[in-house]
Design a protein around this motif. Structure first.
Motif, short mmCIF file in Angstrom:
data_model
loop_
_atom_site.label_atom_id
_atom_site.label_comp_id
_atom_site.label_asym_id
_atom_site.label_seq_id
_atom_site.Cartn_x
_atom_site.Cartn_y
_atom_site.Cartn_z
N ALA A 1 -23.89 -15.54 -3.96
CA ALA A 1 -22.96 -14.73 -2.88
C ALA A 1 -21.95 -15.10 -2.67
CB ALA A 1 -24.14 -14.39 -1.80
N MET A 2 -21.56 -16.42 -2.35
CA MET A 2 -20.29 -17.01 -2.38
C MET A 2 -19.34 -16.82 -3.31
SD MET A 2 -19.20 -20.74 -0.59
CE MET A 2 -20.02 -20.51 0.67
N PRO A 3 -19.46 -17.14 -4.50
CA PRO A 3 -18.47 -16.77 -5.64
C PRO A 3 -18.38 -15.46 -5.93
CG PRO A 3 -20.47 -17.91 -6.57
CD PRO A 3 -20.68 -18.03 -5.00
N LEU A 4 -19.53 -14.73 -5.76
CA LEU A 4 -19.25 -13.14 -6.19
C LEU A 4 -18.41 -12.61 -4.93
CD1 LEU A 4 -22.98 -12.11 -7.11
CD2 LEU A 4 -20.78 -12.64 -8.58
N THR A 5 -18.63 -12.98 -3.71
CA THR A 5 -17.74 -12.56 -2.60
C THR A 5 -16.12 -12.90 -2.87
OG1 THR A 5 -19.60 -12.80 -1.17
CG2 THR A 5 -16.98 -12.57 -0.20
N GLY A 6 -16.02 -14.08 -3.32
CA GLY A 6 -14.70 -14.62 -3.81
C GLY A 6 -14.02 -13.84 -4.65
N ALA A 7 -14.80 -13.39 -5.74
CA ALA A 7 -14.30 -12.56 -6.89
C ALA A 7 -13.90 -11.16 -6.31
CB ALA A 7 -15.25 -12.54 -8.01
N LEU A 8 -14.78 -10.70 -5.48
CA LEU A 8 -14.65 -9.38 -4.96
C LEU A 8 -13.33 -9.24 -3.84
CD1 LEU A 8 -15.81 -6.38 -3.98
CD2 LEU A 8 -16.72 -7.77 -2.10
N ILE A 9 -13.15 -10.41 -3.15
CA ILE A 9 -11.98 -10.18 -2.46
C ILE A 9 -10.66 -10.38 -3.21
CG2 ILE A 9 -10.45 -11.72 -0.72
CD1 ILE A 9 -13.35 -12.63 0.52
N LEU A 10 -10.66 -11.67 -4.23
CA LEU A 10 -9.62 -11.53 -4.99
C LEU A 10 -9.20 -10.21 -5.88
CD1 LEU A 10 -7.15 -13.37 -6.45
CD2 LEU A 10 -9.06 -13.98 -7.94
N GLY A 11 -10.18 -9.56 -6.35
CA GLY A 11 -10.26 -8.29 -7.02
C GLY A 11 -9.66 -7.21 -6.32
N SER A 12 -9.99 -7.29 -4.94
CA SER A 12 -9.64 -6.03 -4.16
C SER A 12 -7.91 -6.40 -3.86
CB SER A 12 -10.29 -6.26 -2.74
OG SER A 12 -11.48 -6.06 -2.98
N GLU A 13 -7.47 -7.52 -3.72
CA GLU A 13 -6.16 -7.80 -3.61
C GLU A 13 -5.50 -7.42 -4.98
OE1 GLU A 13 -3.25 -11.64 -2.30
OE2 GLU A 13 -5.36 -12.02 -3.16
N ALA A 14 -5.90 -7.79 -6.30
CA ALA A 14 -5.36 -7.39 -7.41
C ALA A 14 -5.45 -5.90 -7.53
CB ALA A 14 -6.04 -8.01 -8.59
N LEU B 1 -8.29 -8.33 5.84
CA LEU B 1 -7.70 -9.44 6.36
C LEU B 1 -6.65 -10.20 5.13
CD1 LEU B 1 -9.99 -11.13 8.75
CD2 LEU B 1 -8.03 -9.70 9.25
N VAL B 2 -7.31 -10.19 4.08
CA VAL B 2 -6.40 -10.84 2.88
C VAL B 2 -5.36 -9.89 2.34
CG1 VAL B 2 -6.43 -11.71 0.59
CG2 VAL B 2 -8.58 -12.18 2.19
N ILE B 3 -5.52 -8.66 2.39
CA ILE B 3 -4.80 -7.64 1.90
C ILE B 3 -3.74 -7.21 2.96
CG2 ILE B 3 -4.63 -5.27 0.79
CD1 ILE B 3 -7.35 -5.48 -0.27
N LEU B 4 -4.02 -7.32 4.24
CA LEU B 4 -2.94 -6.95 5.22
C LEU B 4 -1.61 -7.56 4.85
CD1 LEU B 4 -2.58 -5.37 7.73
CD2 LEU B 4 -3.33 -7.47 9.18
N PRO B 5 -1.20 -8.88 4.91
CA PRO B 5 0.18 -9.21 4.72
C PRO B 5 0.80 -8.34 3.36
CG PRO B 5 -1.34 -11.03 4.79
CD PRO B 5 -2.34 -9.81 4.75
N LEU B 6 0.03 -8.29 2.24
CA LEU B 6 0.62 -7.45 1.15
C LEU B 6 0.64 -6.05 1.62
CD1 LEU B 6 -1.94 -8.45 -1.81
CD2 LEU B 6 0.40 -9.35 -1.38
N VAL B 7 -0.18 -5.30 2.54
CA VAL B 7 0.20 -4.03 2.97
C VAL B 7 1.41 -4.02 3.72
CG1 VAL B 7 -0.90 -2.09 4.16
CG2 VAL B 7 -2.23 -3.38 2.85
N ILE B 8 1.78 -4.88 4.58
CA ILE B 8 3.03 -4.99 5.41
C ILE B 8 4.22 -5.29 4.52
CG2 ILE B 8 4.20 -6.25 7.01
CD1 ILE B 8 1.49 -7.00 8.38
N HIS B 9 4.08 -6.05 3.36
CA HIS B 9 5.30 -6.46 2.69
C HIS B 9 5.59 -5.24 1.68
CE1 HIS B 9 7.96 -8.43 0.14
NE2 HIS B 9 7.62 -8.15 -0.95
N TYR B 10 4.48 -4.49 1.10
CA TYR B 10 4.83 -3.41 0.42
C TYR B 10 4.77 -2.04 1.07
CZ TYR B 10 4.31 -6.36 -3.61
OH TYR B 10 4.63 -7.37 -4.44
N ALA B 11 4.66 -2.04 2.25
CA ALA B 11 4.70 -0.67 2.99
C ALA B 11 5.51 0.40 2.56
CB ALA B 11 4.77 -1.11 4.53
N PRO B 12 6.87 0.15 2.61
CA PRO B 12 7.62 1.28 1.83
C PRO B 12 7.39 1.80 0.44
CG PRO B 12 9.16 -0.68 2.70
CD PRO B 12 7.47 -1.01 2.61
N GLY B 13 6.93 0.92 -0.45
CA GLY B 13 6.36 1.16 -1.71
C GLY B 13 4.99 2.06 -1.61
N LEU B 14 4.07 1.67 -0.59
CA LEU B 14 2.74 2.20 -0.38
C LEU B 14 3.11 3.58 0.00
CD1 LEU B 14 -0.21 1.79 -0.48
CD2 LEU B 14 -0.12 1.05 1.84
#
Length: 429
Positions: free
Chosen positions: A237-250, A295-308
């Motif tokens: 469950a742990m490595p699969l969750t890690g892949a899921l979080i990284l995949g969501s960011e990508a 929580l992982v994606i939030l900084p990216l959302v803030i940074h890319y807010a104009p593009g989003l």
């Protein structure tokens, strides 16, 4: 007599061992090849079998290509067929409401070569459809559950996501051209970007051909991981969750709206198909996964807010972005042009895979790049004609009809939930 039979048995024993060992080796090779195929699906890595330049059409539309995933698909099918021949076993062709439309689309794709604007190209794509049809039969008979594909899918998501995130952070390609990576620079024309107030931000490609391709593959892969994590209680469950979080960011960094929608809709269907206590547990796990990913994606959302805001236009935001207006205009023009090709070749089509070449022939002066329309059903109609489009429409509709008609008799297994979620995601993409 007993001694004679014993001697004969001893003589044939090595042959029996050899046959059993070969049978086991072929089965294992097919499984390994299939796993590598799943990992390599998004990869652009390929071999140009026959260059067929036809400028200004993009070369990938006309060249004969062998992708890395194709090679392992061929190896999978070869090993499986040899395994079946060595020890014949009953082989299922699947439910008629899927197999028949698939056969119809493939047959009409091959027939379309007769009247195609590029017969060789249509035959090439017809062979590819036959290969995919055989792979479909392999999956029916040998892939018995999610456990077979979870590890390959997790590795696919991990490698692609790692590359995609690194590309976005560096705003350029990583120099991994040996793995098929495109040379990327947001300042270059033709590179997919999000443009805001004159700034060009690179969309994540990973090791694929386009951010939308990467986004679609990530959406499908994440759905497999989500469904597995609903029931996973071991150390995996742990490595699969890690892949899921990284995949969501990508996936976020691809800025692929259709992929975002596909993941959201597929995830919602997975939850809806759970029953009773299972649904409550799935909701709880979904909440944890979504919160962690957010929580992982939030900084990216803030940074890319104009593009989003430009990719998801609210109010007049979309009208203020010339790039979005141009993109929508190009899609409308391609759809109208492909529809005209279909109207002029309603029975035969212009040939499987030949829409870009047909557009060049029909419209010598064209304001956008020659490419297939973004609506797949329209592309199928233009390429294979009315009957090909009908079979393809059946292929989209019949699985849902079968699920609805048999809804009271169905066992809501993890495999059914995953297949339904993936089917909805693929239909939307």
């Amino acid at each position: 007599m007993a001694m004679r039979r014993a001697i004969l048995n001893l003589r044939t024993l090595p042959l029996s061992f050899s046959s059993a060992a070969l049978h086991s080796t072929l089965r294992r090779l097919a499984e390994i090849s299939f796993a590598l195929l799943v990992i390599l699906i998004p990869f652009r890595l390929r071999l140009v079998i026959l260059p067929r330049p036809a400028p200004p059409v993009y070369r990938d539309y006309t060249d004969f290509l062998l992708f890395a995933a194709d090679g392992f698909a061929v190896l999978t099918i070869f090993c499986w067929l040899a395994w079946v021949i060595l020890r014949p076993t009953p082989t299922s062709l699947g439910p008629w409401f899927i197999s028949l439309p698939l056969l119809g689309v493939t047959f009409l794709g091959l027939v379309s070569a007769v009247a195609s604007v590029d017969p060789a190209l249509s035959l090439y794509h017809g062979v590819r459809l036959i290969l995919l049809g055989m792979l479909y039969v392999y999956v029916l008979n040998r892939v018995r559950g999610l456990g077979v594909i979870v590890l390959p899918v997790a590795l696919q998501v991990f490698f692609q996501s790692l590359t995609a995130v690194a590309q976005s952070l560096n705003q350029r390609s990583l120099g991994w051209q040996a793995l098929g990576e495109l040379r990327l620079d947001p300042a270059w024309q033709g590179v997919s970007v999000v443009s805001v107030e004159g700034a060009r931000w690179l969309r994540a490609y990973g090791l694929s051909d386009h951010p939308n391709i990467l986004g679609g593959c990530l959406a499908f892969g994440l759905l497999v991981l989500v469904q597995t994590l609903f029931d996973e209680k071991s150390w995996r469950a742990m490595p699969l969750t890690g892949a899921l979080i990284l995949g969501s960011e990508a996936l976020f960094l691809t800025f692929s709206r259709s992929a975002w929608l596909a993941l959201g809709a597929g995830w919602a269907l997975l939850l809806w198909l759970r029953q009773g206590q299972e649904r409550r547990e799935a909701l709880e796990k979904s909440a944890v996964l979504l919160l962690t990913s957010a929580l992982v994606i939030l900084p990216l959302v803030i940074h890319y807010a104009p593009g989003l805001s430009q990719r998801i236009p609210l109010g007049q935001a979309g009208a203020a972005n010339p790039q979005e207006v141009q993109s929508i205009g190009e899609r409308q023009l391609l759809n109208r042009s492909a529809n005209q090709l279909f109207a002029e070749n309603a029975l035969s089509g212009v040939g499987l895979g030949a829409v870009p070449a047909a557009l060049r022939e029909r419209f010598p002066q064209f304001p956008v790049d020659y490419q297939p329309p973004h609506l797949v059903l329209l592309a199928v109609a233009a390429e294979t004609g009315l009957f090909g489009a009908t079979f393809y429409a059946f292929l989209l509709l019949f699985p849902w009809l079968a699920l609805w008609l048999n809804r009271r008799r169905l066992r809501h297994t993890p495999e059914l939930a995953a297949a339904s979620g993936l089917l909805l995601a693929a239909s939307l993409v």
